[in-house]
Design an enzyme around this catalytic site. Structure first.
Site, mmCIF file in Angstrom:
data_model
loop_
_atom_site.group_PDB
_atom_site.id
_atom_site.type_symbol
_atom_site.label_atom_id
_atom_site.label_comp_id
_atom_site.label_asym_id
_atom_site.label_seq_id
_atom_site.Cartn_x
_atom_site.Cartn_y
_atom_site.Cartn_z
ATOM 1 N N SER B 14 0.953 -1.027 -0.509
ATOM 2 C CA SER B 14 0.094 0.123 -0.031
ATOM 3 C C SER B 14 0.632 1.415 -0.355
ATOM 4 C CB SER B 14 -0.760 0.082 0.960
ATOM 5 O OG SER B 14 -1.633 1.082 1.975
ATOM 6 N N HIS B 15 0.095 2.384 -0.227
ATOM 7 C CA HIS B 15 0.441 3.551 -0.141
ATOM 8 C C HIS B 15 1.133 3.872 1.445
ATOM 9 C CE1 HIS B 15 0.269 3.428 -4.388
ATOM 10 N NE2 HIS B 15 0.768 5.055 -4.415
ATOM 11 N N SER B 16 0.281 3.493 2.460
ATOM 12 C CA SER B 16 0.357 3.455 3.110
ATOM 13 C C SER B 16 0.609 2.274 4.526
ATOM 14 C CB SER B 16 -1.036 4.432 3.840
ATOM 15 O OG SER B 16 -1.019 4.154 5.206
#
Lengths: 213, 248
Positions: B14-16
């Protein structure tokens, strides 16, 4: 007249310099239609590439060795789409340049491989307001120049001019790939940041070649 | 002594960092036997996807000969994961697949299938199928009709009928009904049997389809099963429902 490893190293240094010089412009272009990190990411990535090149105990033997180091470094240091896109472009280009010196056909093969990498990874075609819109005319212009017997430096100069025109031509396009595609029609009127950075990198290649002549 | 994990592990890109770790937490609760490695955010904790973090996560997940299914959120996470797979050694690369699936739902569905002993193809298929569970989602649409009828496996000693089909039914007793945990318990339990089981029309091996039934306390579950172990599977399901999954 050929382009050797020293040219490749100079290209990388000029690339780092130009993306740093144009960092704010790229950030602004990306802020308008993306997430605003393109300039920062590329400046950080190429700074890391230069750092790793300077740390090498000896100069690489082949042009492809330099481009492979660019690929792996960009992939691991550039967040966002630019890391894997440019990483794949340089990786494919490195496989096409496993030699100590490039003639005009070698330059064309390198550019074709890079375009192939961007298209494969981004699944974008021409006219979708992406890097592909700079790389596609650049490759076409390089092929034409090489066919007319131009030396490598002129092949790259033709590619850089075509990349500039291709990047400018993204302004009226509607983005259908990447983060900008969420904006749809609102992406019209803005230059694509990836096409602009592609142009900068090809201009750096051409300038390094002109300096080597 | 290292823990013995299921043969298929998951990597969540994920980007996070928080999103990857949170999704791993949700999927891990339903699939405790599966190694689920989150790879979210940049090395400095910022938003983005890191080649190095994904590469490391895939290597960790694929250690000891495990196969790996990689799930991703947005665009560049997909590209980063693809780049890692491109660069991976052939030996590892052939055991790793990228799922084209919704991040959270895909992770849960893939996790439960892996926990039940599914192989790479089965886990990947579960992740892919998870996308279809968005369609027609309507909480509480469970079949509440005919509640209160006798529960149990129809017929004597759960013999298949003339078509080789075993039927059964049971009424949900636990207060919260067929929510996430019992849905996972059922899907995992049914995965152990050589049988195709449908519960009120939903695929009994799919935790997401079971949850989508929205079946509540007092609702009746009608079970239809086929296959060599159909009777055992139905009996197991009915027992689990009647016992309220060990809940209030």
């Amino acid at each position: 007249m050929t382009l050797d490893v020293a040219w490749a190293l100079d290209w990388v240094r000029r690339s780092a310099a130009t993306v740093t010089e144009h960092r704010d412009e790229l950030v602004e272009l990306d802020r308008l239609i993306g997430d605003g990190d393109h300039g920062e990411n590329l400046a950080r990535g190429f700074a890391a590439v230069v750092g790793r090149l300077e740390a090498l105990p000896e100069q690489p033997a082949q042009v492809g060795d330099v481009l492979r180091l660019v690929a792996t470094t960009l992939m691991s240091t550039v967040g966002g789409a630019a890391g894997p896109l440019y990483g794949t472009a340089y990786l494919r280009a490195s496989k096409a340049t496993a030699t100590s010196a490039l003639d005009s056909d070698g330059v064309v093969a390198m550019l074709e491989a890079a375009l192939d990498g961007v298209v494969t990874r981004g699944r974008a075609g021409a006219g979708e307001k992406t890097m592909v819109d700079a790389w596609t005319p650049a490759v076409a212009a390089a092929v034409e120049a090489a066919d007319h017997g131009a030396p490598p430096s002129e092949v790259l100069a033709a590619a850089a001019r075509a990349a500039h025109d291709g990047a400018e031509a993204t302004v009226p396009l509607v983005a259908t790939k990447g983060r900008a595609s969420y904006l749809g029609e609102r992406s019209v009127g803005h230059l694509d940041p990836g096409a602009r950075s592609s142009e900068l990198l090809l201009v750096a290649a051409a300038e390094a070649a002109a300096a080597a002549d | 002594m290292a823990r013995r994990w299921a043969q298929v592990a998951l990597v969540l890109v994920s980007h996070s960092r928080a999103l990857a770790e949170g999704a791993a937490e949700v999927a891990g609760q339903m699939a405790p036997g599966v190694l689920i490695v989150p790879a979210g955010g940049l090395d400095d904790g910022g938003i983005g996807t890191s080649y190095a973090r994904v590469e490391q996560a895939v290597a960790q997940a694929g250690a000891d000969g495990r196969a790996v299914v990689v799930l991703t959120d947005l665009g560049s996470a997909v590209m980063t994961a693809e780049s890692v797979l491109d660069m991976a050694d052939a030996d590892l690369g052939e055991r790793v697949r990228l799922a084209d699936a919704p991040f959270v739902e895909g992770a849960v569905a893939a996790g439960v299938t892996a926990h039940g002993g599914g192989d790479l193809a089965a886990v990947l298929a579960s992740a892919h199928d998870a996308g279809g569970t968005f369609a027609g989602w309507a909480p509480g649409q469970g079949d509440a009709a005919a509640a209160g009828t006798a529960a149990g496996v129809d017929g004597d000693a759960a013999r298949p009928d003339a078509d080789g089909v075993v039927r059964g039914s049971a009424v949900l007793r636990n207060r919260l009904g067929l929510h996430a945990r019992p849905a996972a318990v059922l899907a995992r339990a049914l995965a152990a049997y050589d049988a195709r089981v449908r519960v009120n029309g939903a695929n009994g091996a799919s935790v997401l389809e079971l949850m989508k039934l929205g079946a509540q306390q007092g609702d009746r579950l009608d079970v239809v099963a086929e296959g060599p172990q159909a009777a055992d599977a139905v009996q197991r399901l009915v027992t689990a429902v009647e016992e309220g999954f060990g809940e209030d």
